[in-house]
Design a protein around this motif. Sequence first.
Motif, mmCIF file in Angstrom:
data_model
loop_
_atom_site.group_PDB
_atom_site.id
_atom_site.type_symbol
_atom_site.label_atom_id
_atom_site.label_comp_id
_atom_site.label_asym_id
_atom_site.label_seq_id
_atom_site.Cartn_x
_atom_site.Cartn_y
_atom_site.Cartn_z
ATOM 1 N N PRO A 3 -36.659 -50.808 2.140
ATOM 2 C CA PRO A 3 -35.318 -50.342 2.511
ATOM 3 C C PRO A 3 -35.278 -48.823 2.569
ATOM 4 N N THR A 4 -34.419 -48.304 3.410
ATOM 5 C CA THR A 4 -34.224 -46.857 3.509
ATOM 6 C C THR A 4 -33.343 -46.406 2.343
ATOM 7 N N LYS A 5 -33.265 -45.086 2.145
ATOM 8 C CA LYS A 5 -32.372 -44.559 1.106
ATOM 9 C C LYS A 5 -30.932 -44.989 1.368
ATOM 10 N N GLY A 6 -30.544 -44.987 2.635
ATOM 11 C CA GLY A 6 -29.192 -45.412 2.977
ATOM 12 C C GLY A 6 -28.937 -46.864 2.614
ATOM 13 N N GLU A 7 -29.931 -47.715 2.858
ATOM 14 C CA GLU A 7 -29.786 -49.135 2.515
ATOM 15 C C GLU A 7 -29.715 -49.319 1.005
ATOM 16 N N ILE A 8 -30.485 -48.539 0.258
ATOM 17 C CA ILE A 8 -30.442 -48.632 -1.203
ATOM 18 C C ILE A 8 -29.083 -48.177 -1.714
ATOM 19 N N GLY A 43 -42.007 -53.628 -3.426
ATOM 20 C CA GLY A 43 -41.715 -52.390 -2.723
ATOM 21 C C GLY A 43 -40.256 -52.007 -2.851
ATOM 22 N N THR A 44 -39.378 -52.989 -2.782
ATOM 23 C CA THR A 44 -37.950 -52.743 -2.921
ATOM 24 C C THR A 44 -37.645 -52.198 -4.307
ATOM 25 N N LEU A 45 -38.263 -52.775 -5.325
ATOM 26 C CA LEU A 45 -38.038 -52.303 -6.690
ATOM 27 C C LEU A 45 -38.561 -50.884 -6.859
ATOM 28 N N ARG A 46 -39.720 -50.587 -6.295
ATOM 29 C CA ARG A 46 -40.285 -49.233 -6.382
ATOM 30 C C ARG A 46 -39.342 -48.235 -5.691
ATOM 31 N N THR A 54 -33.348 -39.519 -9.872
ATOM 32 C CA THR A 54 -32.863 -38.422 -9.032
ATOM 33 C C THR A 54 -33.612 -37.110 -9.215
ATOM 34 N N ASP A 55 -34.263 -36.909 -10.364
ATOM 35 C CA ASP A 55 -35.018 -35.671 -10.560
ATOM 36 C C ASP A 55 -36.509 -35.850 -10.261
#
Length: 99
Positions: A3-8, A43-46, A54-55
């Motif tokens: 998933p993309t950052k947007g999807e997450i 992969g989704t979990l990673r 965030t850091d």
Amino acid sequence: MYPTKGEIKKMLKEADTNKDGQLDFEEFTSIFIKRKGTVDEKGTLREAFKELDTDNSGFLDRKELEAMFQPGEIDVILKDFDKDGDGRIDYDEFLDWLA
């Protein structure tokens, strides 16, 4: 495909069922329960872990957990899932948490 950052971000927003801007434990784990069994689960979990970290330290620390959970839940989460007692959740501890 991961998933993309947007999807997450969308998954996190959708999981916030009470719309308080934070995820409680049930809301958070519901994201992964819904995705369980998908081909790209690891992969989704990673990717989810990276988005929450965030850091980019490789850990979920108290500050990052505060952005997602109610204050009273953070101590419980760390007590139950921070296996090495360093005050942070690493990726392996994150996986154990969701198992």
